[in-house]
Write an enzyme that holds these catalytic residues in place. Structure first.
Site, PDB file in Angstrom:
ATOM      1  N   THR A  15       0.848  -1.202   0.000  1.00 45.24           N
ATOM      2  CA  THR A  15       0.000   0.000   0.000  1.00 45.24           C
ATOM      3  C   THR A  15       0.883   1.252   0.000  1.00 45.24           C
ATOM      4  O   THR A  15       2.047   1.210   0.421  1.00 45.24           O
ATOM      5  CB  THR A  15      -0.938   0.031   1.225  1.00 45.24           C
ATOM      6  OG1 THR A  15      -0.157   0.234   2.411  1.00 45.24           O
ATOM      7  CG2 THR A  15      -1.747  -1.242   1.347  1.00 45.24           C
ATOM      8  N   GLY A  18       2.767   4.203  -4.539  1.00 41.84           N
ATOM      9  CA  GLY A  18       2.947   5.149  -5.634  1.00 41.84           C
ATOM     10  C   GLY A  18       4.065   6.146  -5.373  1.00 41.84           C
ATOM     11  O   GLY A  18       4.415   6.936  -6.254  1.00 41.84           O
ATOM     12  N   ASP A  66      -7.920   3.091  -1.418  1.00 39.97           N
ATOM     13  CA  ASP A  66      -7.917   3.990  -0.263  1.00 39.97           C
ATOM     14  C   ASP A  66      -7.923   3.109   0.982  1.00 39.97           C
ATOM     15  O   ASP A  66      -8.947   2.483   1.306  1.00 39.97           O
ATOM     16  CB  ASP A  66      -9.160   4.885  -0.302  1.00 39.97           C
ATOM     17  CG  ASP A  66      -9.249   5.796   0.922  1.00 39.97           C
ATOM     18  OD1 ASP A  66      -8.358   5.722   1.805  1.00 39.97           O
ATOM     19  OD2 ASP A  66     -10.215   6.577   0.998  1.00 39.97           O
ATOM     20  N   TYR A 159       0.007  12.023  14.724  1.00 42.08           N
ATOM     21  CA  TYR A 159       0.810  11.113  13.906  1.00 42.08           C
ATOM     22  C   TYR A 159       1.493  10.067  14.807  1.00 42.08           C
ATOM     23  O   TYR A 159       1.435   8.871  14.550  1.00 42.08           O
ATOM     24  CB  TYR A 159       1.857  11.917  13.117  1.00 42.08           C
ATOM     25  CG  TYR A 159       2.747  11.067  12.249  1.00 42.08           C
ATOM     26  CD1 TYR A 159       2.331  10.630  10.988  1.00 42.08           C
ATOM     27  CD2 TYR A 159       4.020  10.680  12.680  1.00 42.08           C
ATOM     28  CE1 TYR A 159       3.154   9.842  10.188  1.00 42.08           C
ATOM     29  CE2 TYR A 159       4.842   9.900  11.891  1.00 42.08           C
ATOM     30  CZ  TYR A 159       4.407   9.491  10.645  1.00 42.08           C
ATOM     31  OH  TYR A 159       5.224   8.708   9.864  1.00 42.08           O
ATOM     32  N   ALA A 160       2.121  10.547  15.885  1.00 48.99           N
ATOM     33  CA  ALA A 160       2.811   9.631  16.797  1.00 48.99           C
ATOM     34  C   ALA A 160       1.832   8.631  17.409  1.00 48.99           C
ATOM     35  O   ALA A 160       2.136   7.435  17.534  1.00 48.99           O
ATOM     36  CB  ALA A 160       3.514  10.428  17.889  1.00 48.99           C
TER      37      ALA A 160
HETATM   38  P1  NAP Z   1       5.002   9.368   0.869  1.00 48.35           P
HETATM   39  O1  NAP Z   1       6.122   9.496  -0.106  1.00 48.35           O
HETATM   40  O2  NAP Z   1       4.104  10.521   1.100  1.00 48.35           O
HETATM   41  O3  NAP Z   1       4.166   8.067   0.480  1.00 48.35           O
HETATM   42  C1  NAP Z   1       2.964   7.743   1.099  1.00 48.35           C
HETATM   43  C2  NAP Z   1       2.025   7.208   0.045  1.00 48.35           C
HETATM   44  O4  NAP Z   1       0.824   6.804   0.696  1.00 48.35           O
HETATM   45  C3  NAP Z   1       1.674   8.247  -1.020  1.00 48.35           C
HETATM   46  O5  NAP Z   1       1.748   7.690  -2.300  1.00 48.35           O
HETATM   47  C4  NAP Z   1       0.238   8.580  -0.650  1.00 48.35           C
HETATM   48  O6  NAP Z   1      -0.556   8.965  -1.768  1.00 48.35           O
HETATM   49  C5  NAP Z   1      -0.238   7.256  -0.119  1.00 48.35           C
HETATM   50  N1  NAP Z   1      -1.482   7.414   0.620  1.00 48.35           N
HETATM   51  C6  NAP Z   1      -1.872   8.451   1.413  1.00 48.35           C
HETATM   52  N2  NAP Z   1      -3.095   8.222   1.878  1.00 48.35           N
HETATM   53  C7  NAP Z   1      -3.504   7.030   1.377  1.00 48.35           C
HETATM   54  C8  NAP Z   1      -4.686   6.268   1.488  1.00 48.35           C
HETATM   55  N3  NAP Z   1      -5.730   6.695   2.225  1.00 48.35           N
HETATM   56  N4  NAP Z   1      -4.769   5.088   0.821  1.00 48.35           N
HETATM   57  C9  NAP Z   1      -3.732   4.661   0.085  1.00 48.35           C
HETATM   58  N5  NAP Z   1      -2.589   5.346  -0.088  1.00 48.35           N
HETATM   59  C10 NAP Z   1      -2.477   6.519   0.572  1.00 48.35           C
HETATM   60  O7  NAP Z   1       5.574   8.992   2.306  1.00 48.35           O
HETATM   61  P2  NAP Z   1       6.705   7.949   2.777  1.00 48.35           P
HETATM   62  O8  NAP Z   1       7.712   8.723   3.496  1.00 48.35           O
HETATM   63  O9  NAP Z   1       7.083   7.020   1.691  1.00 48.35           O
HETATM   64  O10 NAP Z   1       5.863   7.166   3.878  1.00 48.35           O
HETATM   65  C11 NAP Z   1       5.643   5.756   3.846  1.00 48.35           C
HETATM   66  C12 NAP Z   1       5.307   5.294   5.256  1.00 48.35           C
HETATM   67  O11 NAP Z   1       6.461   5.469   6.084  1.00 48.35           O
HETATM   68  C13 NAP Z   1       4.202   6.107   5.921  1.00 48.35           C
HETATM   69  O12 NAP Z   1       3.388   5.237   6.673  1.00 48.35           O
HETATM   70  C14 NAP Z   1       4.946   7.039   6.841  1.00 48.35           C
HETATM   71  O13 NAP Z   1       4.156   7.434   7.933  1.00 48.35           O
HETATM   72  C15 NAP Z   1       6.107   6.156   7.254  1.00 48.35           C
HETATM   73  N6  NAP Z   1       7.280   6.877   7.753  1.00 48.35           N
HETATM   74  C16 NAP Z   1       7.925   7.780   6.967  1.00 48.35           C
HETATM   75  C17 NAP Z   1       9.047   8.414   7.473  1.00 48.35           C
HETATM   76  C18 NAP Z   1       9.834   9.404   6.647  1.00 48.35           C
HETATM   77  O14 NAP Z   1      10.741  10.044   7.206  1.00 48.35           O
HETATM   78  N7  NAP Z   1       9.576   9.552   5.368  1.00 48.35           N
HETATM   79  C19 NAP Z   1       9.506   8.142   8.779  1.00 48.35           C
HETATM   80  C20 NAP Z   1       8.793   7.230   9.539  1.00 48.35           C
HETATM   81  C21 NAP Z   1       7.694   6.593   9.022  1.00 48.35           C
HETATM   82  P3  NAP Z   1      -0.769  10.513  -2.059  1.00 48.35           P
HETATM   83  O15 NAP Z   1       0.565  11.029  -2.474  1.00 48.35           O
HETATM   84  O16 NAP Z   1      -1.803  10.511  -3.128  1.00 48.35           O
HETATM   85  O17 NAP Z   1      -1.263  11.111  -0.772  1.00 48.35           O
END
Ligand code: NAP
Length: 252
Positions: A15, A18, A66, A159-160
């Site tokens: 999930t 993208g 979603d 978020y936390a």
């Molecule tokens: P990202 O680049 O924003 O990717 C998140 C993806 O999830 C985006 O493609 C987004 O689509 C999609 N999304 C959002 N809402 C959704 C929904 N309701 N149903 C399906 N897809 C949805 O962020 P990322 O950094 O790769 O984050 C991936 C995971 O790692 C997340 O759970 C985040 O909380 C976690 N995380 C990230 C970090 C960091 O530093 N980056 C650190 C700790 C944890 P849209 O673009 O269309 O919204």
């Protein structure tokens, strides 16, 4: 002895694939031999990642999903099951950040962050477990270091809380599934270079980087490789665990 990382022809559903970490996870799972269902709210982004994977000679399909909607999650899993088979691997990367501080936090923002990050994880894990049945399954939920230590400079309390919920949920499911054929684990990423941090200014980025013992943000691929390990036979005895991939931020 060789490290067994091959996922030969297994069906994996990712999930949030993208963008960012999910995209890297989808690509690494495909490189390890899995057929990958690239799921995202943004269908165009999901289709783009699926095309990248197919161009590299692996199998991928894109699915609009979603994760906050039970109907959408079930429709997405059903689409993959009828094209290939029930996914035996699930990685829940979909997530949204929340940066509003407590005083200004609205019910709507609280609910949305919890709905995507926590309820989304629940809905996907529940549907995956149902589909796997008595077959072999591997699940990785993506939490966050904030789920352990609380929010900080970037992400805040809602978020936390959602990520702490993901950790507790994952451990509880591991206990419920004990003795079965499904392994479930979590990863706690630290700050990782993805579009989630596009809005981070240079000063804040510097402050965050200063708090990372390794002195830099993670590359999405570094998270993805940890996911491949956890869903592979190399991690056959890793169960209900939380793996921090955070450059030493927590060291707990
Ligand atoms: P990202 O680049 O924003 O990717 C998140 C993806 O999830 C985006 O493609 C987004 O689509 C999609 N999304 C959002 N809402 C959704 C929904 N309701 N149903 C399906 N897809 C949805 O962020 P990322 O950094 O790769 O984050 C991936 C995971 O790692 C997340 O759970 C985040 O909380 C976690 N995380 C990230 C970090 C960091 O530093 N980056 C650190 C700790 C944890 P849209 O673009 O269309 O919204």
């Amino acid at each position: 002895m060789t490290l067994e990382l091959s996922l030969d022809d297994k069906v994996a559903l990712v999930t949030g694939a993208g963008s960012g970490m999910g995209r890297a996870v989808a690509r690494e799972l495909a490189a390890a031999g899995a057929r990958v269902a690239v799921c995202d709210l943004d269908g165009e982004a999901a289709a783009g990642v699926a095309t990248e994977i197919r161009s590299a000679g692996a199998a991928a399909m894109s699915v609009v999903m979603d994760v906050a909607s039970r109907a959408s999650v079930h429709a997405g899993f059903d689409e993959v099951a009828s094209a290939w088979e029930e996914p035996g691997i699930l990685v829940t990367c979909a997530g949204i950040i929340g940066t509003t501080r407590l005083g200004a936090l609205t019910d709507e923002e609280w609910d949305r962050v919890l709905a995507v990050n926590l309820t989304g994880t629940f809905l996907c894990v529940q549907r995956a477990v149902e589909g796997i049945g008595s077959g072999e399954g591997r699940i990785v939920t993506i939490a966050s270091d904030t789920g352990k230590r609380g929010g900080g400079r970037i992400a805040t309390s809602h978020y936390a809380a959602s990520k702490g919920g993901v950790l507790a949920f994952t451990r509880s499911v591991a206990r419920e599934l004990a003795g079965g054929s499904i392994r479930i684990n979590s990863i706690c990423p630290g700050p990782t270079d993805t579009p989630m941090h596009d809005g981070l200014g240079p000063e804040l980025r510097k402050q965050v980087t200063n708090g990372i013992p390794m002195g830099r943000f993670a590359r999405p691929q570094e998270l993805a490789q940890a996911v491949v390990f956890l869903v592979s036979d190399a991690a056959s005895y890793v169960y209900g665990e939380t793996l921090s991939v955070d450059g030493g931020v927590l060291m707990d």
